[in-house]
Design a protein around this motif. Structure first.
Motif, PDB file in Angstrom:
ATOM      1  N   ILE A   3       0.814  -1.206   0.000  1.00  0.00           N
ATOM      2  CA  ILE A   3       0.000   0.000   0.000  1.00  0.00           C
ATOM      3  C   ILE A   3       0.854   1.265   0.000  1.00  0.00           C
ATOM      4  N   ARG A   4       2.073   1.156   0.522  1.00  0.00           N
ATOM      5  CA  ARG A   4       2.916   2.347   0.551  1.00  0.00           C
ATOM      6  C   ARG A   4       3.295   2.794  -0.855  1.00  0.00           C
ATOM      7  N   ALA A   5       3.257   1.855  -1.826  1.00  0.00           N
ATOM      8  CA  ALA A   5       3.529   2.238  -3.204  1.00  0.00           C
ATOM      9  C   ALA A   5       2.457   3.171  -3.737  1.00  0.00           C
ATOM     10  N   THR A   6       1.253   3.050  -3.207  1.00  0.00           N
ATOM     11  CA  THR A   6       0.169   3.961  -3.578  1.00  0.00           C
ATOM     12  C   THR A   6       0.270   5.266  -2.808  1.00  0.00           C
ATOM     13  N   LEU A   7       0.594   5.167  -1.531  1.00  0.00           N
ATOM     14  CA  LEU A   7       0.572   6.344  -0.667  1.00  0.00           C
ATOM     15  C   LEU A   7       1.687   7.337  -0.959  1.00  0.00           C
ATOM     16  N   VAL A   8       2.720   6.939  -1.706  1.00  0.00           N
ATOM     17  CA  VAL A   8       3.794   7.880  -2.034  1.00  0.00           C
ATOM     18  C   VAL A   8       3.482   8.689  -3.287  1.00  0.00           C
ATOM     19  N   ARG A 127      -5.626   9.603 -13.059  1.00  0.00           N
ATOM     20  CA  ARG A 127      -4.708  10.434 -12.288  1.00  0.00           C
ATOM     21  C   ARG A 127      -3.599   9.624 -11.628  1.00  0.00           C
ATOM     22  N   VAL A 128      -3.890   8.390 -11.236  1.00  0.00           N
ATOM     23  CA  VAL A 128      -2.900   7.618 -10.470  1.00  0.00           C
ATOM     24  C   VAL A 128      -2.519   6.294 -11.131  1.00  0.00           C
ATOM     25  N   GLY A 129      -3.226   5.909 -12.169  1.00  0.00           N
ATOM     26  CA  GLY A 129      -2.957   4.625 -12.808  1.00  0.00           C
ATOM     27  C   GLY A 129      -3.898   3.536 -12.314  1.00  0.00           C
ATOM     28  N   GLU A 130      -4.171   2.584 -13.179  1.00  0.00           N
ATOM     29  CA  GLU A 130      -5.120   1.509 -12.858  1.00  0.00           C
ATOM     30  C   GLU A 130      -4.707   0.709 -11.620  1.00  0.00           C
ATOM     31  N   ALA A 131      -3.415   0.470 -11.479  1.00  0.00           N
ATOM     32  CA  ALA A 131      -2.943  -0.384 -10.384  1.00  0.00           C
ATOM     33  C   ALA A 131      -3.190   0.236  -9.013  1.00  0.00           C
ATOM     34  N   HIS A 132      -3.314   1.549  -8.966  1.00  0.00           N
ATOM     35  CA  HIS A 132      -3.473   2.245  -7.689  1.00  0.00           C
ATOM     36  C   HIS A 132      -4.880   2.792  -7.479  1.00  0.00           C
ATOM     37  N   ALA A 133      -5.757   2.590  -8.446  1.00  0.00           N
ATOM     38  CA  ALA A 133      -7.057   3.260  -8.412  1.00  0.00           C
ATOM     39  C   ALA A 133      -7.908   2.837  -7.213  1.00  0.00           C
ATOM     40  N   ASP A 134      -7.994   1.529  -6.938  1.00  0.00           N
ATOM     41  CA  ASP A 134      -8.863   1.049  -5.850  1.00  0.00           C
ATOM     42  C   ASP A 134      -8.459   1.639  -4.504  1.00  0.00           C
ATOM     43  N   ARG A 135      -7.164   1.579  -4.213  1.00  0.00           N
ATOM     44  CA  ARG A 135      -6.698   2.108  -2.931  1.00  0.00           C
ATOM     45  C   ARG A 135      -6.871   3.619  -2.865  1.00  0.00           C
ATOM     46  N   THR A 136      -6.636   4.276  -3.987  1.00  0.00           N
ATOM     47  CA  THR A 136      -6.774   5.727  -4.018  1.00  0.00           C
ATOM     48  C   THR A 136      -8.215   6.139  -3.761  1.00  0.00           C
ATOM     49  N   ARG A 188      -0.201  15.204 -11.874  1.00  0.00           N
ATOM     50  CA  ARG A 188       0.724  14.279 -11.207  1.00  0.00           C
ATOM     51  C   ARG A 188       0.328  12.852 -11.530  1.00  0.00           C
ATOM     52  N   ARG A 189       0.767  12.354 -12.654  1.00  0.00           N
ATOM     53  CA  ARG A 189       0.407  10.999 -13.065  1.00  0.00           C
ATOM     54  C   ARG A 189       1.510  10.013 -12.683  1.00  0.00           C
ATOM     55  N   VAL A 190       1.121   8.752 -12.613  1.00  0.00           N
ATOM     56  CA  VAL A 190       2.096   7.723 -12.257  1.00  0.00           C
ATOM     57  C   VAL A 190       3.242   7.680 -13.252  1.00  0.00           C
ATOM     58  N   GLY A 191       2.995   8.038 -14.484  1.00  0.00           N
ATOM     59  CA  GLY A 191       4.032   8.017 -15.492  1.00  0.00           C
ATOM     60  C   GLY A 191       5.074   9.088 -15.325  1.00  0.00           C
ATOM     61  N   ASP A 192       4.834  10.116 -14.475  1.00  0.00           N
ATOM     62  CA  ASP A 192       5.826  11.148 -14.234  1.00  0.00           C
ATOM     63  C   ASP A 192       7.081  10.523 -13.637  1.00  0.00           C
ATOM     64  N   GLU A 193       8.222  11.035 -14.048  1.00  0.00           N
ATOM     65  CA  GLU A 193       9.490  10.436 -13.631  1.00  0.00           C
ATOM     66  C   GLU A 193       9.654  10.434 -12.121  1.00  0.00           C
ATOM     67  N   THR A 194       9.349  11.554 -11.481  1.00  0.00           N
ATOM     68  CA  THR A 194       9.527  11.644 -10.034  1.00  0.00           C
ATOM     69  C   THR A 194       8.633  10.652  -9.298  1.00  0.00           C
ATOM     70  N   THR A 195       7.369  10.587  -9.728  1.00  0.00           N
ATOM     71  CA  THR A 195       6.431   9.692  -9.072  1.00  0.00           C
ATOM     72  C   THR A 195       6.811   8.238  -9.292  1.00  0.00           C
ATOM     73  N   THR A 196       7.251   7.921 -10.484  1.00  0.00           N
ATOM     74  CA  THR A 196       7.645   6.549 -10.796  1.00  0.00           C
ATOM     75  C   THR A 196       8.799   6.098  -9.915  1.00  0.00           C
ATOM     76  N   LYS A 197       9.749   7.007  -9.684  1.00  0.00           N
ATOM     77  CA  LYS A 197      10.896   6.669  -8.830  1.00  0.00           C
ATOM     78  C   LYS A 197      10.429   6.445  -7.396  1.00  0.00           C
ATOM     79  N   ALA A 198       9.489   7.278  -6.959  1.00  0.00           N
ATOM     80  CA  ALA A 198       8.993   7.124  -5.589  1.00  0.00           C
ATOM     81  C   ALA A 198       8.274   5.797  -5.404  1.00  0.00           C
ATOM     82  N   VAL A 199       7.472   5.436  -6.394  1.00  0.00           N
ATOM     83  CA  VAL A 199       6.752   4.163  -6.330  1.00  0.00           C
ATOM     84  C   VAL A 199       7.717   2.998  -6.319  1.00  0.00           C
ATOM     85  N   ALA A 200       8.757   3.075  -7.172  1.00  0.00           N
ATOM     86  CA  ALA A 200       9.741   2.005  -7.239  1.00  0.00           C
ATOM     87  C   ALA A 200      10.465   1.856  -5.906  1.00  0.00           C
TER      88      ALA A 200
END
Length: 204
Positions: A3-8, A127-136, A188-200
């Motif tokens: 879940i922390r991958a969504t919360l970041v 806004r956040v990507g399909e993988a994170h939509a439910d938790r969001t 602020r989409r999941v595809g943004d470089e900064t957000t992608t790094k945070a999720v990773a």
């Protein structure tokens, strides 16, 4: 996926804040309109009651009408038009004008606000990507409950300590903040470089 991958993801919290402010506008307008119309604009209790009922009726009518419109012209266009309509209606409430102008503004807020909650929910994945939509969506619902519980009460305190006419400016400010929050969350989409790094990083 933890879940922390969504919360970041910044868009998660920006979206939750937008939901909180949206519900605050909807509830505050309906909750404090009677006080404004009677104490600030000189309406009788009966007329003010009709106006407040009209506000909730516009909210219901808007959900019926604008849902059909969204299917034809697109959710994004209707959502932005609705957000702008909320701000415009709030400006009418804030104007030092006859009571009917404020009543008209309330109706516009109600009609415009109607599709905002369902459309923002529908567009969560964009806004956040399909993988994170439910938790969001869960976070957004929590934000909406918190906003509806706290912010209208703060508006009431403002009205009691300053003046009932503070309702209009409060609705204007919250409507503009809502637009800014939604605009920021949409960028602020999941595809943004900064957000992608945070999720990773959160997934490791």
């Amino acid at each position: 996926m933890p879940i922390r991958a969504t919360l970041v993801i910044p868009a998660v919290w920006l979206g939750a804040s937008a939901f909180a402010v949206y519900v605050a506008v909807e509830v505050a307008a309906g909750l404090w309109a009677f006080t404004l119309l009677t104490e600030g604009r000189g309406f009788s209790d009966a007329v003010a009651g009709i106006c407040v009922s009209g506000y909730w009726a516009c909210l219901f009518l808007g959900r019926v009408v604008q849902g059909v419109v969204a299917e034809r012209v697109g959710s994004g266009q209707v959502l932005w038009a609705s957000l702008a309509g909320m701000a415009g209606g709030a400006v009418l409430v804030a104007l030092p004008a006859p009571g009917w102008v404020a009543a008209l503004g309330l109706g516009i807020i109600g009609f415009s606000a109607a599709p905002v909650f369902p459309l923002m929910t529908l567009m969560t994945a964009s806004r956040v990507g399909e993988a994170h939509a439910d938790r969001t969506i869960g976070v957004q619902l929590g934000g909406s409950a918190l906003g509806g519980a706290l912010l209208p009460g703060l508006v009431g305190i403002l009205l009691s300590r300053i003046d009932v006419e503070a309702l209009g400016p409060s609705l204007v400010v919250m409507s503009l903040v809502l637009m800014l929050l939604y605009a920021a969350s949409s960028r602020r989409r999941v595809g943004d470089e900064t957000t992608t790094k945070a999720v990773a990083t959160a997934q490791t």
